[in-house]
Design a protein around this motif. Structure first.
Motif, PDB file in Angstrom:
ATOM      1  N   GLU A  44       0.816  -1.206   0.000  1.00 19.49           N
ATOM      2  CA  GLU A  44       0.000   0.000   0.000  1.00 19.49           C
ATOM      3  C   GLU A  44       0.860   1.272   0.000  1.00 19.49           C
ATOM      4  O   GLU A  44       1.956   1.283   0.554  1.00 19.49           O
ATOM      5  N   PRO A  45       0.360   2.350  -0.625  1.00 11.79           N
ATOM      6  CA  PRO A  45       1.135   3.607  -0.681  1.00 11.79           C
ATOM      7  C   PRO A  45       1.397   4.208   0.692  1.00 11.79           C
ATOM      8  O   PRO A  45       2.321   5.017   0.841  1.00 11.79           O
ATOM      9  N   SER A  46       0.621   3.826   1.697  1.00  8.69           N
ATOM     10  CA  SER A  46       0.811   4.376   3.044  1.00  8.69           C
ATOM     11  C   SER A  46       2.155   3.987   3.655  1.00  8.69           C
ATOM     12  O   SER A  46       2.595   4.602   4.626  1.00  8.69           O
ATOM     13  N   SER A  47       2.808   2.983   3.076  1.00  6.90           N
ATOM     14  CA  SER A  47       4.105   2.541   3.609  1.00  6.90           C
ATOM     15  C   SER A  47       5.280   3.239   2.939  1.00  6.90           C
ATOM     16  O   SER A  47       6.440   2.907   3.227  1.00  6.90           O
ATOM     17  N   ALA A  75       3.427   4.790  11.987  1.00 10.11           N
ATOM     18  CA  ALA A  75       2.109   5.036  12.573  1.00 10.11           C
ATOM     19  C   ALA A  75       1.084   5.399  11.505  1.00 10.11           C
ATOM     20  O   ALA A  75      -0.063   4.935  11.539  1.00 10.11           O
ATOM     21  N   VAL A  76       1.480   6.229  10.550  1.00 10.86           N
ATOM     22  CA  VAL A  76       0.572   6.626   9.472  1.00 10.86           C
ATOM     23  C   VAL A  76       0.170   5.410   8.641  1.00 10.86           C
ATOM     24  O   VAL A  76      -0.989   5.279   8.215  1.00 10.86           O
ATOM     25  N   ASP A  77       1.097   4.509   8.401  1.00 10.28           N
ATOM     26  CA  ASP A  77       0.800   3.275   7.670  1.00 10.28           C
ATOM     27  C   ASP A  77      -0.248   2.448   8.420  1.00 10.28           C
ATOM     28  O   ASP A  77      -1.189   1.915   7.819  1.00 10.28           O
ATOM     29  N   ARG A  78      -0.114   2.362   9.729  1.00 11.92           N
ATOM     30  CA  ARG A  78      -1.099   1.616  10.522  1.00 11.92           C
ATOM     31  C   ARG A  78      -2.465   2.297  10.504  1.00 11.92           C
ATOM     32  O   ARG A  78      -3.501   1.634  10.440  1.00 11.92           O
TER      33      ARG A  78
END
Length: 222
Positions: A44-47, A75-78
């Motif tokens: 995912e792009p969040s990582s 944290a943002v990825d989670r």
């Protein structure tokens, strides 16, 4: 009613992915509704920021990025994962089993700070992720304790001897040694369940470790 969240922790090469898979299989066979998640969520792009950090784009040494900045990447990825993929399952009562979680920020970032600031950082991190980002707090954290020499040997085997495949954490043994020390501190102070994964410099049998983990999980569900 919210479900339960179990976090599996350990240094790289400790066997988290293997043990998470075995635990999920054993619990599913018992008819327990569950969902497996893993962090960072590399698909995912969040990582993206976590990947850039681990690839050395912000510096080749983990300490080039301070504990608070690095923690925010993960944290943002989670947060993105929770909101998009498993919040509903959790709130509907499912068991969530996480291969790494907020607790990984403690394992890998705490050692960047002087010991007299460790408690303050743990308090900050838990407030940031569990209160401000509103992520679920784990009901049980299991720490797979593998001696650094053994985990490094297993990592080398995973990468077939190609040391260039290791990220900036995996390739820095002095940093990982410091992370082990901070993990032991956190486990003792936060009531994590520690599972020994080696006898001396020899890894314990995978099945023996699994049985011990399963026992801890079943005890916690009673």
């Amino acid at each position: 009613m919210n479900g339960r969240l179990i976090a599996m922790e350990g240094l790289d090469g400790s066997g988290k992915a293997t043990q998470t898979a075995l635990l999920c299989k054993a619990l599913a066979e018992r008819g327990i509704e569950l969902r497996r998640i893993s962090f960072p969520d590399y698909d995912e792009p969040s990582s993206a920021l976590a990947k850039m950090y681990l690839n050395g784009e912000f510096g080749s040494n983990p300490n080039d990025v301070n504990a608070y900045a690095a923690s925010s990447f993960y944290a943002v990825d989670r947060f993105a994962s929770y909101r998009r993929f498993w919040k509903q399952d959790y709130q509907n009562g499912a068991l969530i089993i996480a291969d790494r979680y907020t607790t990984s920020n403690i394992v890998f970032q705490l050692s960047k700070l002087p010991k007299e600031r460790w408690d303050d950082f743990i308090d900050w991190l838990q407030d940031f992720e569990y209160n401000k980002l509103e992520l679920p707090r784990p009901d049980l954290t299991i720490y797979l304790s593998m001696p650094l020499k053994v985990s490094q040997r297993l990592l080398t085997g995973r990468y077939h001897g190609n040391e260039e495949k290791k990220d900036i954490h995996e390739s820095n043994e002095s940093y990982l040694a410091a992370c082990h020390e901070s993990a032991v501190y956190a486990a003792q102070h936060l009531n994590w369940k520690i599972i020994r994964c080696a006898e001396g410099e020899k890894p314990r049998a995978v099945e023996a470790i699994h049985k011990e983990i399963l026992q801890k999980v079943m005890e916690g569900s009673q």
